[in-house]
Write a protein that holds these residues in place. Structure first.
Motif, mmCIF file in Angstrom:
data_model
loop_
_atom_site.group_PDB
_atom_site.id
_atom_site.type_symbol
_atom_site.label_atom_id
_atom_site.label_comp_id
_atom_site.label_asym_id
_atom_site.label_seq_id
_atom_site.Cartn_x
_atom_site.Cartn_y
_atom_site.Cartn_z
ATOM 1 N N MET A 130 0.727 -1.116 0.019
ATOM 2 C CA MET A 130 0.019 -0.018 -0.089
ATOM 3 C C MET A 130 0.796 1.358 0.219
ATOM 4 S SD MET A 130 -2.958 -0.655 2.867
ATOM 5 C CE MET A 130 -4.099 -2.410 2.444
ATOM 6 N N ASP A 131 0.470 2.347 -0.885
ATOM 7 C CA ASP A 131 1.110 3.533 -0.677
ATOM 8 C C ASP A 131 0.389 4.161 0.375
ATOM 9 O OD1 ASP A 131 -1.210 4.596 -1.564
ATOM 10 O OD2 ASP A 131 -0.608 5.311 -3.669
ATOM 11 N N ALA A 132 0.991 5.443 0.605
ATOM 12 C CA ALA A 132 0.409 6.312 1.710
ATOM 13 C C ALA A 132 -1.036 6.413 1.751
ATOM 14 C CB ALA A 132 1.168 7.747 1.741
ATOM 15 N N GLY A 133 -1.584 6.897 0.648
ATOM 16 C CA GLY A 133 -3.059 6.981 0.466
ATOM 17 C C GLY A 133 -3.995 5.711 0.804
ATOM 18 N N ALA A 134 -3.315 4.467 0.246
ATOM 19 C CA ALA A 134 -4.169 3.422 0.786
ATOM 20 C C ALA A 134 -3.941 2.877 2.100
ATOM 21 C CB ALA A 134 -3.700 2.161 -0.129
ATOM 22 N N PHE A 135 -2.703 3.280 2.740
ATOM 23 C CA PHE A 135 -2.617 3.228 4.191
ATOM 24 C C PHE A 135 -3.385 3.929 5.055
ATOM 25 C CE2 PHE A 135 0.377 4.272 7.769
ATOM 26 C CZ PHE A 135 0.078 3.021 8.739
ATOM 27 N N GLU A 136 -3.523 5.341 4.592
ATOM 28 C CA GLU A 136 -4.516 6.087 5.450
ATOM 29 C C GLU A 136 -5.601 5.649 5.444
ATOM 30 O OE1 GLU A 136 -5.032 9.646 7.434
ATOM 31 O OE2 GLU A 136 -3.221 9.237 6.358
ATOM 32 N N GLU A 137 -6.205 5.006 4.230
ATOM 33 C CA GLU A 137 -7.691 4.507 4.208
ATOM 34 C C GLU A 137 -7.820 3.351 4.964
ATOM 35 O OE1 GLU A 137 -8.862 3.829 0.135
ATOM 36 O OE2 GLU A 137 -8.423 5.734 -0.500
ATOM 37 N N PHE A 138 -6.718 2.454 5.222
ATOM 38 C CA PHE A 138 -6.739 1.112 5.783
ATOM 39 C C PHE A 138 -6.823 1.769 7.319
ATOM 40 C CE2 PHE A 138 -3.836 -1.674 8.463
ATOM 41 C CZ PHE A 138 -4.723 -2.641 8.449
ATOM 42 N N VAL A 139 -5.956 2.487 7.816
ATOM 43 C CA VAL A 139 -5.889 2.833 9.108
ATOM 44 C C VAL A 139 -7.353 3.378 9.771
ATOM 45 C CG1 VAL A 139 -4.877 4.587 10.948
ATOM 46 C CG2 VAL A 139 -3.278 3.143 9.143
ATOM 47 N N GLU A 140 -7.896 4.086 8.769
ATOM 48 C CA GLU A 140 -9.261 4.573 9.155
ATOM 49 C C GLU A 140 -10.215 3.610 9.652
ATOM 50 O OE1 GLU A 140 -9.874 7.682 10.174
ATOM 51 O OE2 GLU A 140 -7.828 8.143 9.709
ATOM 52 N N MET A 141 -10.146 2.413 9.100
ATOM 53 C CA MET A 141 -10.793 1.203 9.222
ATOM 54 C C MET A 141 -10.478 0.171 10.329
ATOM 55 S SD MET A 141 -13.324 1.779 7.261
ATOM 56 C CE MET A 141 -14.091 0.199 7.094
ATOM 57 N N TRP A 142 -9.426 0.989 11.137
ATOM 58 C CA TRP A 142 -8.564 0.110 12.361
ATOM 59 C C TRP A 142 -9.553 -0.301 13.394
ATOM 60 C CZ3 TRP A 142 -3.640 -0.900 12.047
ATOM 61 C CH2 TRP A 142 -2.968 -1.386 13.307
ATOM 62 N N PRO A 143 -9.358 -1.503 13.955
ATOM 63 C CA PRO A 143 -8.547 -2.557 13.533
ATOM 64 C C PRO A 143 -9.424 -3.263 12.203
ATOM 65 C CG PRO A 143 -9.964 -3.454 15.139
ATOM 66 C CD PRO A 143 -10.279 -1.995 15.077
ATOM 67 N N PRO A 144 -8.816 -3.693 11.283
ATOM 68 C CA PRO A 144 -9.143 -4.428 10.086
ATOM 69 C C PRO A 144 -10.501 -5.349 10.200
ATOM 70 C CG PRO A 144 -6.933 -5.543 10.402
ATOM 71 C CD PRO A 144 -7.318 -4.566 11.443
ATOM 72 N N ALA A 145 -11.500 -4.905 9.401
ATOM 73 C CA ALA A 145 -12.728 -5.826 9.417
ATOM 74 C C ALA A 145 -12.599 -7.194 8.893
ATOM 75 C CB ALA A 145 -13.760 -5.304 8.531
ATOM 76 N N ASP A 146 -11.484 -7.494 8.066
ATOM 77 C CA ASP A 146 -11.378 -8.775 7.380
ATOM 78 C C ASP A 146 -10.514 -9.818 8.310
ATOM 79 O OD1 ASP A 146 -10.474 -11.156 5.993
ATOM 80 O OD2 ASP A 146 -9.641 -9.996 4.189
ATOM 81 N N PRO A 147 -11.109 -10.940 8.979
ATOM 82 C CA PRO A 147 -10.143 -11.610 9.938
ATOM 83 C C PRO A 147 -9.171 -12.477 9.369
ATOM 84 C CG PRO A 147 -12.673 -12.740 9.195
ATOM 85 C CD PRO A 147 -12.485 -11.272 8.742
ATOM 86 N N ASN A 148 -9.019 -12.378 7.930
ATOM 87 C CA ASN A 148 -7.948 -13.136 7.254
ATOM 88 C C ASN A 148 -6.601 -12.337 7.118
ATOM 89 O OD1 ASN A 148 -9.100 -15.420 6.271
ATOM 90 N ND2 ASN A 148 -10.505 -14.096 4.949
#
Length: 125
Positions: free
Chosen positions: A99-117
């Protein structure tokens, strides 16, 4: 934002076994800052300290903001990271997403990840 997914074979996630809280069993191994998840729940944050030992961040210090700040600092400090990569997201099946900085920023907003995988997110070094 850049988000590249790659597939690899099924495998055991070895990083979860690198940390020991016993001083005589500390692993000497270069590990990028790594946040481990178990079933979508933050399990531990491990990294290599200045002495070269794999250590765990103190429990309770692994906040969304801490991870965001630390990973962003690591990514921006590398003169060879001209593509602006921020992290690698690792999945239970062995696949990973860079992930680049933009995708990482989006990922962190959904913290913790919803995907159990999701088993880990590692700083891009």
């Amino acid at each position: 934002p850049l988000q590249t997914t790659m597939e690899s074979g099924d495998g055991h996630w070895a990083y979860s076994t690198l940390y020991s809280n016993k001083m005589d069993q500390k692993t000497h191994f270069n590990v990028p800052d790594t946040v481990l998840f178990n079933g979508g729940v933050l399990d531990k944050y491990i990294m290599t300290n200045r002495q070269g030992m794999v250590v765990r961040k103190r429990e309770g210090t692994e906040t969304k903001q801490t991870v965001k700040d630390r990973f962003s600092k690591i990514a921006s400090s590398s003169m060879t990271n001209y593509q602006g990569r921020a992290c690698v997201l690792r999945s239970r099946d062995g696949s990973f997403t860079v992930m680049d900085a933009g995708a990482f920023e989006e990922f962190v907003e959904m913290w913790p990840p919803a995907d159990p995988n999701v088993v880990a997110v590692q700083a891009y070094v």
